[in-house]
Design an enzyme around this catalytic site. Structure first.
Site, PDB file in Angstrom:
ATOM      1  N   HIS A 129       6.887 -47.258  70.133  1.00 63.05           N
ATOM      2  CA  HIS A 129       7.696 -46.227  69.897  1.00 63.05           C
ATOM      3  C   HIS A 129       7.682 -45.289  71.112  1.00 63.05           C
ATOM      4  O   HIS A 129       6.385 -45.018  71.317  1.00 63.05           O
ATOM      5  CB  HIS A 129       7.694 -45.498  68.594  1.00 63.05           C
ATOM      6  CG  HIS A 129       8.841 -44.397  68.371  1.00 63.05           C
ATOM      7  ND1 HIS A 129       9.067 -43.272  68.801  1.00 63.05           N
ATOM      8  CD2 HIS A 129      10.021 -44.636  67.745  1.00 63.05           C
ATOM      9  CE1 HIS A 129      10.083 -42.471  68.446  1.00 63.05           C
ATOM     10  NE2 HIS A 129      10.816 -43.312  67.737  1.00 63.05           N
ATOM     11  N   SER A 156      19.507 -40.815  67.687  1.00 64.20           N
ATOM     12  CA  SER A 156      20.478 -39.964  67.068  1.00 64.20           C
ATOM     13  C   SER A 156      21.469 -40.748  66.457  1.00 64.20           C
ATOM     14  O   SER A 156      22.720 -40.448  66.545  1.00 64.20           O
ATOM     15  CB  SER A 156      21.024 -38.714  68.170  1.00 64.20           C
ATOM     16  OG  SER A 156      19.986 -37.970  68.436  1.00 64.20           O
ATOM     17  N   GLY A 204      16.179 -37.786  68.743  1.00 64.88           N
ATOM     18  CA  GLY A 204      16.111 -36.413  68.198  1.00 64.88           C
ATOM     19  C   GLY A 204      16.685 -35.307  68.675  1.00 64.88           C
ATOM     20  O   GLY A 204      16.534 -34.177  68.449  1.00 64.88           O
ATOM     21  N   GLU A 244      15.831 -47.550  72.540  1.00 65.03           N
ATOM     22  CA  GLU A 244      15.749 -46.392  71.932  1.00 65.03           C
ATOM     23  C   GLU A 244      15.768 -45.326  73.374  1.00 65.03           C
ATOM     24  O   GLU A 244      14.635 -45.045  73.737  1.00 65.03           O
ATOM     25  CB  GLU A 244      14.566 -45.898  71.073  1.00 65.03           C
ATOM     26  CG  GLU A 244      14.622 -46.730  69.899  1.00 65.03           C
ATOM     27  CD  GLU A 244      13.959 -45.989  68.632  1.00 65.03           C
ATOM     28  OE1 GLU A 244      14.707 -45.603  67.590  1.00 65.03           O
ATOM     29  OE2 GLU A 244      12.951 -45.597  69.053  1.00 65.03           O
ATOM     30  N   ASN A 261      12.949 -44.824  60.181  1.00 65.00           N
ATOM     31  CA  ASN A 261      11.828 -44.283  60.796  1.00 65.00           C
ATOM     32  C   ASN A 261      11.487 -43.118  60.348  1.00 65.00           C
ATOM     33  O   ASN A 261      12.142 -42.094  61.070  1.00 65.00           O
ATOM     34  CB  ASN A 261      11.609 -44.466  62.364  1.00 65.00           C
ATOM     35  CG  ASN A 261      10.370 -44.110  62.831  1.00 65.00           C
ATOM     36  OD1 ASN A 261       9.463 -43.895  62.346  1.00 65.00           O
ATOM     37  ND2 ASN A 261      10.352 -43.806  64.302  1.00 65.00           N
ATOM     38  N   GLU A 299       7.381 -42.156  70.910  1.00 61.61           N
ATOM     39  CA  GLU A 299       6.529 -41.052  70.811  1.00 61.61           C
ATOM     40  C   GLU A 299       5.001 -41.531  70.655  1.00 61.61           C
ATOM     41  O   GLU A 299       4.205 -40.647  71.106  1.00 61.61           O
ATOM     42  CB  GLU A 299       6.886 -40.495  69.268  1.00 61.61           C
ATOM     43  CG  GLU A 299       8.090 -39.772  69.579  1.00 61.61           C
ATOM     44  CD  GLU A 299       8.772 -39.717  68.047  1.00 61.61           C
ATOM     45  OE1 GLU A 299       8.491 -40.191  67.113  1.00 61.61           O
ATOM     46  OE2 GLU A 299      10.311 -39.632  68.344  1.00 61.61           O
ATOM     47  N   LYS A 312       8.829 -41.335  60.379  1.00 65.62           N
ATOM     48  CA  LYS A 312       7.817 -40.636  61.448  1.00 65.62           C
ATOM     49  C   LYS A 312       6.935 -39.645  60.634  1.00 65.62           C
ATOM     50  O   LYS A 312       6.556 -40.213  59.478  1.00 65.62           O
ATOM     51  CB  LYS A 312       8.740 -39.609  62.249  1.00 65.62           C
ATOM     52  CG  LYS A 312       9.764 -40.213  63.134  1.00 65.62           C
ATOM     53  CD  LYS A 312      10.351 -39.779  64.127  1.00 65.62           C
ATOM     54  CE  LYS A 312      11.476 -40.497  64.762  1.00 65.62           C
ATOM     55  NZ  LYS A 312      11.954 -39.900  66.114  1.00 65.62           N
ATOM     56  N   GLY A 331      16.072 -42.390  62.870  1.00 61.76           N
ATOM     57  CA  GLY A 331      14.909 -41.420  62.377  1.00 61.76           C
ATOM     58  C   GLY A 331      15.559 -40.308  61.650  1.00 61.76           C
ATOM     59  O   GLY A 331      15.747 -40.210  60.211  1.00 61.76           O
TER      60      GLY A 331
HETATM   61  P1  PGA Z   1      16.181 -40.030  65.785  1.00 57.18           P
HETATM   62  O1  PGA Z   1      15.048 -40.960  66.101  1.00 57.18           O
HETATM   63  O2  PGA Z   1      17.344 -40.971  65.092  1.00 57.18           O
HETATM   64  O3  PGA Z   1      16.077 -38.848  65.022  1.00 57.18           O
HETATM   65  O4  PGA Z   1      16.949 -39.925  66.815  1.00 57.18           O
HETATM   66  C1  PGA Z   1      15.233 -42.491  66.266  1.00 57.18           C
HETATM   67  C2  PGA Z   1      13.491 -42.828  66.633  1.00 57.18           C
HETATM   68  O5  PGA Z   1      12.880 -42.325  67.302  1.00 57.18           O
HETATM   69  O6  PGA Z   1      13.272 -44.011  66.018  1.00 57.18           O
END
Ligand code: PGA
Length: 247
Positions: free
Chosen positions: A92, A210, A170, A164, A9, A94, A11, A231
Site C-alpha cells: 500500500h 476515493s 483519501g 491506487e 481497507n 502508505e 487502515k 478506504g
Molecule cells: P480511500 O483509500 O478510499 O480513503 O481513498 C483507499 C486506500 O488507500 O486503499
C-alpha cells in the site's frame, strides 16, 4: 470470468466496539457474484474470522516476510495463515511512504505470502508529480515488474492487483473513468506481454482512491476495472453496501 471484488481497507481506524458493530453489519450484506474482503487492524482479525460467515473474508493490511524470530512488533504471513487469513495487502502506498517499503522488500513479502498460500493484494500507483510529468505508466508497470514479475505464471495468477493513484487516496479526488480504465488496460496488457493473454484476462485489477457510493458504478462499469479497494467509504456500512451493490 474475472472475480469481482470489493475490499474494505479500514487502515488504523475504529476502536473494538465500533469495528465489531461495522463488521457485523457488513457481514449481513448479501450479494451474489461479488467477493467481499475486509482488512481491519490486526487485533480484530481473529475475532472477525471466528464470527465471519462464508460470504466475507478477513485479511491483514500488512505482514513481515520472515516466518518467525526476533522482529519485535511484526506479524508474519505464517502466523496470519495459522489463524485462517487468506489475503494480505502488500505495498500500500502508505506503507511505501511512511515505512519506506521498497519494491525489493515487497517482492520478499509477495514470496512469503505465496509460500503460505496467502493471496497478495498487491498495490501500485503513482504520485501526482509522476502523473504530471507523464511518467505514470512507466512507474506503475515498473512497480509490478520489480515486485511480481519474478513469479511463475502459476504463482502470479494467484495475485490480485490494486491500482491506487496516490493523489486520489483519501483526497476525495477520484481518477476519472478514463484515467482508471487507461491505467488498468495498461497494467493488463503489461501482464499479458509477460505472462500471456489468458493470465492477463483472468487477473482481477481493483481500483482504489476515493472510491465511494457515488462513483463506484461508473468505475466498475469500465471493462478493465474488476472492483475496488476502498478506504474511507468502507468505514460506513451503508456506503460500503452501496459500493458492493454498484456491481
Ligand atoms: P480511500 O483509500 O478510499 O480513503 O481513498 C483507499 C486506500 O488507500 O486503499
Amino acid at each position: 470470468m474475472r472475480k469481482k471484488i470489493v475490499a474494505g481497507n479500514w487502515k488504523m481506524n475504529l476502536n473494538w466496539d465500533e469495528a465489531n458493530a461495522l463488521f457485523q453489519e457488513i457481514a449481513a450484506i448479501k450479494k451474489e457474484g461479488v467477493e467481499v474482503l475486509i482488512f481491519p487492524s490486526t487485533p480484530y482479525i481473529q475475532p472477525f474470522i471466528d464470527t465471519a460467515n462464508r460470504t466475507i473474508s478477513v485479511g491483514a493490511q500488512n505482514a513481515y516476510a520472515k516466518d518467525s524470530g526476533a522482529y519485535t512488533g511484526e506479524t508474519s504471513f505464517q502466523q496470519l495463515k495459522s489463524i485462517g487469513v487468506n489475503h494480505v495487502i502488500i505495498g500500500h502506498s502508505e506503507r511505501r511512504a511512511y515505512f519506506n517499503e521498497t519494491n525489493v522488500q515487497l517482492r520478499e513479502k509477495v514470496d512469503a505470502a505465496l509460500m503460505h498460500s496467502i493471496t497478495p493484494v498487491f498495490c501500485c500507483g503513482e504520485s501526482l508529480d509522476i502523473r504530471e510529468a507523464g511518467n505514470e505508466k512507466h512507474f506503475v508497470t515498473n512497480q509490478l515488474k520489480e515486485s511480481l514479475f519474478h513469479l511463475s505464471a502459476e504463482d502470479f495468477s494467484k495475485c490480485i492487483i490494486a491500482y491506487e493513484p496516490i493523489w486520489a487516496i483519501g483526497t476525495g479526488k477520484t481518477a476519472t473513468n478514463e484515467q482508471a480504465e487507461e491505467m488498468h488496460q495498461t497494467i493488463r496488457s503489461f501482464i499479458g506481454d509477460h505472462y500471456g493473454e489468458p493470465i492477463a484476462n483472468s487477473t482481477s485489477i481493483l481500483y482504489g482512491g476515493s472510491c465511494n457510493e457515488n462513483n463506484a458504478k461508473e468505475l466498475f462499469s469500465c471493462y478493465n476495472v474488476d472492483g475496488g479497494l476502498v478506504g474511507g467509504a468502507s468505514l460506513k456500512a451503508s456506503s460500503f453496501k452501496s459500493i458492493i451493490d454498484a456491481f
